[in-house]
Design a protein around this motif. Structure first.
Motif, PDB file in Angstrom:
ATOM      1  N   LEU A 117       0.661  -1.095   0.333  1.00 51.64           N
ATOM      2  CA  LEU A 117      -0.033  -0.347   0.053  1.00 51.64           C
ATOM      3  C   LEU A 117       1.140   1.573   0.156  1.00 51.64           C
ATOM      4  O   LEU A 117       0.391   2.582  -0.420  1.00 51.64           O
ATOM      5  N   ARG A 118       2.175   0.920   0.444  1.00 51.96           N
ATOM      6  CA  ARG A 118       2.670   2.478   1.221  1.00 51.96           C
ATOM      7  C   ARG A 118       3.247   2.774  -0.315  1.00 51.96           C
ATOM      8  O   ARG A 118       3.168   2.978  -1.370  1.00 51.96           O
ATOM      9  N   ASN A 119       3.712   1.823  -1.383  1.00 48.16           N
ATOM     10  CA  ASN A 119       4.193   1.816  -3.129  1.00 48.16           C
ATOM     11  C   ASN A 119       3.160   2.180  -3.905  1.00 48.16           C
ATOM     12  O   ASN A 119       2.791   2.750  -5.027  1.00 48.16           O
ATOM     13  N   ALA A 120       1.290   1.929  -4.006  1.00 46.10           N
ATOM     14  CA  ALA A 120       1.067   2.318  -4.145  1.00 46.10           C
ATOM     15  C   ALA A 120      -0.053   3.720  -3.888  1.00 46.10           C
ATOM     16  O   ALA A 120      -0.368   4.503  -4.898  1.00 46.10           O
ATOM     17  N   PHE A 121       0.723   4.373  -3.033  1.00 39.49           N
ATOM     18  CA  PHE A 121       0.644   5.675  -2.677  1.00 39.49           C
ATOM     19  C   PHE A 121       1.230   6.080  -3.226  1.00 39.49           C
ATOM     20  O   PHE A 121       0.737   7.594  -3.736  1.00 39.49           O
ATOM     21  N   ASP A 122       2.717   5.804  -2.919  1.00 40.29           N
ATOM     22  CA  ASP A 122       3.472   6.845  -3.437  1.00 40.29           C
ATOM     23  C   ASP A 122       2.743   6.740  -4.916  1.00 40.29           C
ATOM     24  O   ASP A 122       3.871   7.454  -5.781  1.00 40.29           O
ATOM     25  N   GLU A 123       1.911   5.429  -5.993  1.00 33.54           N
ATOM     26  CA  GLU A 123       1.626   6.099  -7.201  1.00 33.54           C
ATOM     27  C   GLU A 123       0.957   6.494  -7.623  1.00 33.54           C
ATOM     28  O   GLU A 123       0.055   6.710  -8.595  1.00 33.54           O
TER      29      GLU A 123
END
Length: 249
Positions: A117-123
Motif C-alpha cells: 500500500l505504501r508503494n501504491a500511495f507513492d504511485e
C-alpha cells in the motif's frame, strides 16, 4: 572491582541474530520473517482488473483493463488493492492465521500488505481517512476468538499511520459461512446483514475496508453500498489476496 561481568561479546552476538523465515525456517535475509527467496515465490497478483483486482490471464501488453463484470455492473466499491492471488502457499498461510490463530503469520502478511500500500500511495492511490475492518457476527467472533480483519486493520494502521474505526460497522445477522456458497447465493446471504452503528457519520469520507480475501466481492459490495448510501465519497478494499475465477489457475 567490577560489579558487572563483561558481556560485550554476548550483546554483540545477540544483536547479530537473524530471525528465521516463517516459510522455510532458514535465516531471513530481510528485515521481515520471510527470506527473499520465499517472498519471490509467493503468488503475486500480476495483471488484474483495475477495479476489482480480478486476476486476468490474457492481458498481453495492455496496461489498463477492466474486467467485463465491472464494465457491465460497476461495483459499489471504487478499487481493490491486493498483493497476491489466493493460491499456494499463501492460501495455507491465511488459513493458519484465520482458523488456527497463527498470529505471527498474520502479522507478517499485514506488514507485506502495508508495504504494498505504501508503494501504491507513492504511485498516486489516495490515502483513506479511516480503515474499517469487515465485522464478524457475535457468534462467529466468540467461536474464533478474534476478528482477523480487525487485527489486519490494527497492523496496517500502525504501519501506514492511518486511523481506524472498529466500531463503525456492525454485522446484525449471523448469516451462513460464505465459503460454500456461489456468487448469487453470497449476495442473497448478505442482504440486510450489515448496519452502521448508531451515531456513525461517514458523509464525504474516503474509507478503506479491510479483509483477508476477496472472492466474489459480495461482502465488499454490500458494505460499500451501505457506506455510499450513508454519504461516503469513496470506498476502497484492502485485502491480502484475490481469488481467480473458478477453473482458472
Amino acid at each position: 572491582m567490577r560489579c558487572q561481568p563483561k558481556l560485550y561479546g554476548l550483546v554483540y552476538n545477540w544483536l547479530k541474530i537473524t530471525q528465521p523465515c516463517l516459510l522455510c525456517d532458514e535465516p531471513s535475509d530481510t528485515p521481515l520473517a520471510l527470506c527473499s527467496g520465499c517472498e519471490t515465490e509467493l503468488p503475486w497478483l500480476g495483471e488484474h482488473c483495475l477495479i476489482c483486482a480480478l486476476p486476468l490471464s490474457s492481458l498481453g501488453t495492455q496496461a489498463a483493463l477492466t474486467c467485463g463484470e465491472c464494465l457491465q455492473r460497476p461495483p459499489a466499491f471504487d478499487r481493490v488493492e491486493a498483493p497476491w492471488r489466493y493460491a499456494f502457499p499463501l492460501d495455507a498461510l491465511i488459513t493458519r492465521f484465520k482458523h488456527q490463530a497463527k498470529w505471527p503469520l498474520g502479522r507478517l502478511l499485514g506488514e507485506l500488505l502495508a508495504e504494498h500500500l505504501r508503494n501504491a500511495f507513492d504511485e498516486g492511490l489516495p490515502r483513506p481517512d479511516y480503515l474499517l475492518p469487515v465485522p464478524l457476527a457475535r457468534q462467529r467472533l466468540r467461536q474464533r476468538g478474534f476478528n482477523q480483519a480487525a487485527m489486519l486493520a490494527r497492523w496496517l494502521g500502525q504501519g501506514l499511520d492511518l486511523p481506524r474505526n472498529e466500531d463503525c460497522l456492525q454485522r446484525i445477522q449471523d448469516t451462513p459461512a460464505q465459503q460454500q456458497l456461489n456468487a448469487a447465493a453470497r449476495h442473497r446471504n448478505l442482504r440486510q446483514a450489515f448496519a452502521l452503528s448508531p451515531g456513525t457519520v461517514v458523509q464525504g469520507l474516503h474509507l478503506a475496508l479491510i479483509d483477508d480475501v476477496l472472492t466474489t466481492g459480495a461482502t465488499a459490495a454490500a458494505l460499500a453500498g451501505l457506506l455510499k448510501s450513508a454519504g461516503a465519497a469513496r470506498v476502497d478494499i484492502y485485502c491480502l489476496a484475490r481469488t481467480p475465477k473458478p477453473g482458472e489457475r
